[in-house]
Design a protein around this motif. Structure first.
Motif, short mmCIF file in Angstrom:
data_model
loop_
_atom_site.label_atom_id
_atom_site.label_comp_id
_atom_site.label_asym_id
_atom_site.label_seq_id
_atom_site.Cartn_x
_atom_site.Cartn_y
_atom_site.Cartn_z
N ILE A 186 31.08 25.49 50.41
CA ILE A 186 32.16 24.81 51.51
C ILE A 186 32.70 23.66 51.03
N SER A 187 31.83 23.13 50.05
CA SER A 187 32.66 21.91 49.35
C SER A 187 34.08 22.34 48.67
N VAL A 188 34.45 23.56 48.34
CA VAL A 188 35.49 23.84 47.59
C VAL A 188 36.52 24.49 48.96
N PRO A 189 37.70 23.84 48.60
CA PRO A 189 38.58 24.05 50.13
C PRO A 189 38.72 25.86 50.27
N ALA A 190 39.01 25.87 51.42
CA ALA A 190 39.16 27.40 51.52
C ALA A 190 40.62 27.96 50.93
N GLY A 191 41.41 27.00 50.73
CA GLY A 191 42.59 27.48 50.37
C GLY A 191 42.60 27.90 48.95
N GLN A 192 41.59 27.61 48.29
CA GLN A 192 41.64 28.18 46.72
C GLN A 192 41.12 29.63 47.12
N THR A 193 40.40 30.00 47.79
CA THR A 193 39.95 31.16 48.13
C THR A 193 41.06 32.06 48.38
N ASP A 194 41.79 31.74 49.41
CA ASP A 194 43.31 32.30 49.88
C ASP A 194 44.31 32.43 48.70
N ALA A 195 44.28 31.37 47.88
CA ALA A 195 44.89 31.44 46.56
C ALA A 195 44.62 32.61 45.65
N GLY A 196 43.45 32.72 45.35
CA GLY A 196 42.87 33.62 44.69
C GLY A 196 43.34 35.02 45.29
N VAL A 197 43.31 35.33 46.43
CA VAL A 197 43.43 36.52 47.18
C VAL A 197 45.04 36.79 47.08
N SER A 198 45.70 35.93 47.00
CA SER A 198 47.23 35.99 47.11
C SER A 198 47.55 36.62 45.63
N ILE A 199 46.88 36.19 44.86
CA ILE A 199 47.23 36.66 43.16
C ILE A 199 46.46 38.06 43.08
N GLY A 200 45.85 38.85 43.97
CA GLY A 200 45.34 39.87 43.78
C GLY A 200 44.03 39.94 43.52
N LEU A 201 43.17 38.93 43.67
CA LEU A 201 41.63 39.05 43.56
C LEU A 201 41.05 39.33 44.86
N THR A 202 40.07 40.04 44.95
CA THR A 202 39.31 40.22 46.13
C THR A 202 38.64 38.97 46.55
N ARG A 203 37.94 38.89 47.68
CA ARG A 203 37.32 37.81 48.23
C ARG A 203 36.18 37.76 47.22
N ASN A 204 35.44 38.59 46.87
CA ASN A 204 34.16 38.66 46.11
C ASN A 204 34.57 38.03 44.59
N GLN A 205 35.70 38.29 44.03
CA GLN A 205 36.18 38.06 42.69
C GLN A 205 36.39 36.79 42.79
N ALA A 206 37.13 36.20 43.81
CA ALA A 206 37.43 34.85 44.22
C ALA A 206 36.18 33.89 44.34
N LEU A 207 35.24 34.39 44.77
CA LEU A 207 34.00 33.67 45.23
C LEU A 207 33.25 33.35 43.57
N ALA A 208 33.23 34.55 42.83
CA ALA A 208 32.64 34.60 41.70
C ALA A 208 33.54 33.58 40.54
#
Length: 317
Positions: A186-208
């Motif tokens: 949770i120290s990493v802003p949630a917006g970075q996960t959303d940005a990863g999803v927006s470029i085609g990554l799944t949430r698991n891929q954005a996490l990894a």
């Protein structure tokens, strides 16, 4: 007209004062200027007092006949003691690795959108953080009272002192590690996960690929601290004969009644192990924090490089 020229001459003179002529450049500074710090007399006096008190304590204990230092050095590298040191290291490493794997799963369950999984994860952390580790060691060692047989095998033969200690330490530590890993995520802003999803990554891929590489430097310092605590917590398995360092020491002084010298042996070995773990933690943190300010020593600039960056202000005369 003469008055105008006369009145404007001071301005021209003042402006000409700031023009730097060729050859007037300041000498190139070969080394950085270092400010001279004022001596901290309070720190100096405190340091001398602390050193004097420590020296007096060491001298008093070195000359104390009740310490029996000869017995301590005799058993310091005794094979039985060294075997206990090996078991302590194994318990700490295996329990830490198992707890990290469990904690990662529990942390993901807590962060999951699945409410049932989140509740189970929080209940797991609540239980294993709430029950004292010593009580957990005793519970697992006496599991045969509840389940005399497991998978058709006698429970007492399956769960030895070492096994019970390993299970208890792993489960208890995983409750703390789950919160550490969750805090890193949770120290990493949630917006970075959303940005990863927006470029085609799944949430698991954005996490990894995005979240975990950034959270690792937040997770490592408390994890190193927990491992040091684990090295010391292994002494709890001595109550069930876990064959660790303290168990071996107790077996020896139970025969020769040299209790204090052999406890000093255990103290020295625990200090050695903790020191090694602390040094390893330091280098590991520096490895993962290489991009952070102050993690690397500043590079020394050569005089040639400094000369190349020097510029001349002003214009031609």
């Amino acid at each position: 007209m003469s008055e105008l020229n006369h009145s404007s001459s001071p301005a021209l003179t003042a402006r000409a004062h700031y023009v730097r002529r060729p050859g007037d450049e300041p000498a190139v500074q070969g080394a950085p200027i270092r400010a001279k710090r004022r001596p901290q007399y309070g720190q100096i006096v405190t340091g001398f007092v602390a050193i004097a008190l420590l020296a007096l304590f060491i001298q008093s204990q070195a000359q104390n006949p009740n310490m029996e230092w000869g017995v301590t050095w005799e058993y310091m590298f005794n094979p039985v003691v060294l075997e206990g040191v090996g078991v302590t290291i194994q318990l700490a490493i295996f329990a830490m690795l198992i707890s990290i794997v469990l904690a990662f799963v529990i942390a993901l369950m807590i962060q999951s959108n699945n409410k049932v999984a989140s509740i189970i994860g929080r209940g797991y952390v609540w239980f294993f953080r709430g029950v004292p580790m010593l009580v957990q060691v005793l519970l697992w060692f006496n599991l045969a009272v509840l389940f005399p047989k497991i998978l058709g095998q006698d429970t007492n033969s399956l769960i030895s002192g070492f096994t019970a200690g390993l299970i208890a330490l792993s489960l208890a530590e995983s409750g703390y590690m789950a919160e550490i890993i969750r805090g890193g995520i949770i120290s990493v802003p949630a917006g970075q996960t959303d940005a990863g999803v927006s470029i085609g990554l799944t949430r698991n891929q954005a996490l990894a690929r995005i979240v975990l590489p950034q959270s690792i430097r937040v997770i490592i310092p408390p994890t190193g601290n927990q491992f040091i605590g684990m090295l010391k917590a292994t002494s709890l398995v001595s109550v069930i004969g876990g064959s660790d360092l303290l168990t071996r020491v107790q077996l020896i002084y139970g025969q020769n009644f040299k209790i204090l010298p052999l406890l000093i042996v255990a103290v020295l070995w625990y200090l050695i192990l903790v020191t090694i773990a602390g040094v390893g933690q330091h280098f590991l943190e520096r490895r993962f924090n290489a991009s952070q300010p102050g993690s690397r020593k500043p590079r020394k600039h050569s005089p040639a490089g400094a000369a190349a960056t020097t510029t001349t202000t002003g214009g031609a005369p």
